[in-house]
Design a protein around this motif. Structure first.
Motif, PDB file in Angstrom:
ATOM      1  N   ASP A 227       0.658  -1.393   0.336  1.00 15.35           N
ATOM      2  CA  ASP A 227      -0.345  -0.077   0.274  1.00 15.35           C
ATOM      3  C   ASP A 227       0.418   1.092  -0.372  1.00 15.35           C
ATOM      4  O   ASP A 227       0.277   2.234   0.244  1.00 15.35           O
ATOM      5  CB  ASP A 227      -1.034   0.304   1.261  1.00 15.35           C
ATOM      6  CG  ASP A 227      -0.272   0.103   2.469  1.00 15.35           C
ATOM      7  OD1 ASP A 227       1.178  -0.001   2.952  1.00 15.35           O
ATOM      8  OD2 ASP A 227      -0.882  -0.535   3.953  1.00 15.35           O
ATOM      9  N   GLU A 228       2.104   1.393  -0.678  1.00 18.38           N
ATOM     10  CA  GLU A 228       2.510   2.673  -1.051  1.00 18.38           C
ATOM     11  C   GLU A 228       2.556   2.971  -1.534  1.00 18.38           C
ATOM     12  O   GLU A 228       3.425   3.082  -2.516  1.00 18.38           O
ATOM     13  CB  GLU A 228       4.185   1.696   0.174  1.00 18.38           C
ATOM     14  CG  GLU A 228       4.871   1.262   1.431  1.00 18.38           C
ATOM     15  CD  GLU A 228       4.670  -0.179   1.259  1.00 18.38           C
ATOM     16  OE1 GLU A 228       4.970  -1.071   2.569  1.00 18.38           O
ATOM     17  OE2 GLU A 228       4.042  -0.170   0.605  1.00 18.38           O
ATOM     18  N   LEU A 234       2.393   4.259  -7.181  1.00 17.85           N
ATOM     19  CA  LEU A 234       2.111   3.279  -6.321  1.00 17.85           C
ATOM     20  C   LEU A 234       3.742   2.275  -6.512  1.00 17.85           C
ATOM     21  O   LEU A 234       4.100   1.915  -8.003  1.00 17.85           O
ATOM     22  CB  LEU A 234       1.114   1.936  -6.981  1.00 17.85           C
ATOM     23  CG  LEU A 234       1.436   0.163  -6.112  1.00 17.85           C
ATOM     24  CD1 LEU A 234       1.193   0.446  -4.384  1.00 17.85           C
ATOM     25  CD2 LEU A 234       0.679  -0.597  -6.533  1.00 17.85           C
ATOM     26  N   ASP A 259      -7.712   1.497 -10.226  1.00 22.02           N
ATOM     27  CA  ASP A 259      -7.422   0.850  -9.090  1.00 22.02           C
ATOM     28  C   ASP A 259      -5.858   1.171  -9.505  1.00 22.02           C
ATOM     29  O   ASP A 259      -5.708  -0.274 -10.601  1.00 22.02           O
ATOM     30  CB  ASP A 259      -8.014  -0.134  -8.904  1.00 22.02           C
ATOM     31  CG  ASP A 259      -7.991  -0.416  -7.529  1.00 22.02           C
ATOM     32  OD1 ASP A 259      -7.756  -0.322  -6.192  1.00 22.02           O
ATOM     33  OD2 ASP A 259      -8.826  -2.555  -6.794  1.00 22.02           O
ATOM     34  N   LYS A 261      -3.338  -2.511  -7.208  1.00 20.87           N
ATOM     35  CA  LYS A 261      -2.982  -3.135  -6.335  1.00 20.87           C
ATOM     36  C   LYS A 261      -2.114  -3.971  -6.206  1.00 20.87           C
ATOM     37  O   LYS A 261      -1.977  -4.337  -7.428  1.00 20.87           O
ATOM     38  CB  LYS A 261      -4.847  -4.282  -5.714  1.00 20.87           C
ATOM     39  CG  LYS A 261      -4.371  -5.104  -4.864  1.00 20.87           C
ATOM     40  CD  LYS A 261      -6.187  -5.631  -4.811  1.00 20.87           C
ATOM     41  CE  LYS A 261      -5.787  -6.972  -5.461  1.00 20.87           C
ATOM     42  NZ  LYS A 261      -7.425  -7.361  -4.928  1.00 20.87           N
TER      43      LYS A 261
END
Length: 473
Positions: A227-228, A234, A259, A261
């Motif tokens: 989640d950095e 990201l 998004d 992830k």
């Protein structure tokens, strides 16, 4: 009329539905593999599984593919097993890490690779033949993914490798080169920096270049959580030697990223293996010379300094020197269990083919050599033999060394005017300040000295051995 309107309304609805359809880009990335070929059967099986779900899966490395396993590093073409395995698994690209330059085989390895090396801040003469591309655009089911690659540069303006390995090769600052490719973000749906800069520098790049969507990082072996996000960018990175691999999903809607992830996968625990890749790994591991037992460790080596002290003792004993110095980056094992120490262990511990060098130096000159090498930074301070070092740290900045006191093994101050016979490796002598003409290169590699020492000793015990004392003031 009503029928025509209904058809028009249906077509418009369908068009809007299609335009709003979400699309995903999937990326598997690794960093700092350091020639751990034994993990490739699981890595290949994982990639096989992911490609079953998404045939457009992209696979990238953020550099330092080699150095750390003699089965790879001492192969007939040094580094070839890793290239062969990366080809078989289907890597799409890799940037260059500093350890890609550890031997002179990089030119041949690039020619044998089925993927491009993407690195914007490395250049070479035709004779050096380091053929890279600064960026590459991949088509992922109609979506364009732009990749820019960069490598870390140290204080001398080169990556952390022996300068002799860089003849005909030069580098420019990463930030200078990245700034030239903002146009790529306007032509691609996703723009990625494939970085061997290290996590602190990756954070800075994210702040400076917010048009990047993702930074796939390496070099500092930083285990991130997923989640950095810095300035909307990201950043991903894992520990070295396949600590984990990263599976990143980027979701787009109407051409815009909605998004991002990152998931970290422990590939060493993956329950399946690719049988063909496993057969390749077994083939590369057949050489029996690496299995020869040299000595027995009566207790485990539980710290890198314990291994560094043992290496320094080996250098001194085999050259008849008073003092030995070994750079911490030259000790590539963090620990070693009690029991057999093999040829392979030594080559993993000290994988750089460094030559032993003898110098006649005064205590003052020894201190100057050490301090110019480490640049007053604690993590760069070398391991020693034949003496101890008392390091006083700056209380306001504990990572920096305020002062150093050199001591004899029994704790007395070292005579700073007396001359000592000092043994070290040729990497330290070219990266520190020594008197001109003081270095005499021996025709022996440091690994040979370690193996000779172990075979003579038969049994070693370095548990708790420390020669660097840290003082906070």
């Amino acid at each position: 009329m009503k029928k025509k309107f209904a058809i028009l309304w249906l077509a418009l609805t369908l068009a809007l539905t299609i335009s709003a359809e979400k699309r995903e880009i999937h990326i598997l990335s690794v960093n700092d593999m350091h020639a751990q070929i034994g993990v490739f059967p699981q890595l290949a099986a994982l990639i096989d599984s992911l490609r079953t779900e998404d045939p457009s899966l992209l696979v990238f490395s953020a550099g330092d593919n080699r150095t750390g396993n003699p089965l790879n590093d001492k192969y007939e073409i040094p580094g070839y097993p890793m290239v062969a395995l990366m080809n078989q698994v289907g890597f799409n690209g890799s940037t260059l890490g500093n350890h890609e330059f550890d031997t002179h085989s990089l030119q041949r390895l690039i020619g044998l690779s089925n993927f491009r090396y993407i690195c914007a801040n490395v250049f070479s003469t035709d004779s050096a033949g380091i053929r890279t591309v600064p960026y590459q655009v991949f088509d992922v089911a109609g979506l364009k993914v732009g990749i820019i690659g960069v490598i870390q540069l140290g204080p001398q303006g080169i990556p952390s490798t022996h300068p002799d390995n860089l003849k005909g090769i030069w580098f420019t600052p990463a930030m200078t080169e990245i700034s030239k490719y903002e146009w790529l973000s306007k032509q691609c749906d996703v723009t990625i920096l494939l970085s061997h800069l290290g996590y602190p520098d990756d954070q800075e790049m994210a702040k400076i270049f917010p048009w990047l969507d993702l930074i796939i990082g390496g070099h500092t072996h930083t285990q991130l959580k997923g989640d950095e996000v810095v300035n909307g960018v990201l950043i991903t990175q894992n520990k070295n030697k396949f600590g984990r691999v990263t599976y990143t999903t980027i979701t787009l809607e109407d051409g815009k990223i909605v998004d991002r992830k990152a998931e970290y996968i422990d590939v060493k625990k993956y329950p399946k293996k690719n049988p063909l890749v496993e057969a390749m790994v077994n083939h590369f591991g057949e050489d029996p010379k690496f299995k020869r037992v040299l000595a027995t460790a009566e207790t485990p080596f539980e710290a890198r300094e314990e291994l560094g002290c043992m290496m320094c003792d080996a250098f001194m004993n085999e050259t008849g020197s008073d003092i030995a110095i070994e750079n911490p980056g030259g000790v590539r094992l963090e620990s070693h269990p009690a029991g057999e120490i093999t040829v392979r262990d030594v080559l993993e511990m000290d994988p750089f083919d460094n030559n032993a060098v003898i110098l006649e130096l005064t205590g003052e000159e020894i201190l100057r050599m050490i301090m110019t090498y480490c640049n007053n930074i604690l993590v760069s301070f070398p391991y020693v033999g034949g003496m101890k070092c008392e390091l006083t740290l700056d209380r306001t900045n504990p990572s920096r060394i305020k002062s150093v006191q050199l001591l004899t093994p029994n704790g007395k101050k070292l005579n700073m005017k007396r001359k000592y016979r000092v043994v070290t490796n040729n990497y330290i002598t070219v990266t520190s300040k020594i008197p001109e003409g003081a270095a005499q290169t021996l025709n022996v590699q440091t690994t040979d000295l370690i193996m000779q020492y172990l075979e003579k000793k038969k049994r070693v015990d370095y548990r708790g051995v420390r020669r660097l004392e840290i003082i906070n003031k």
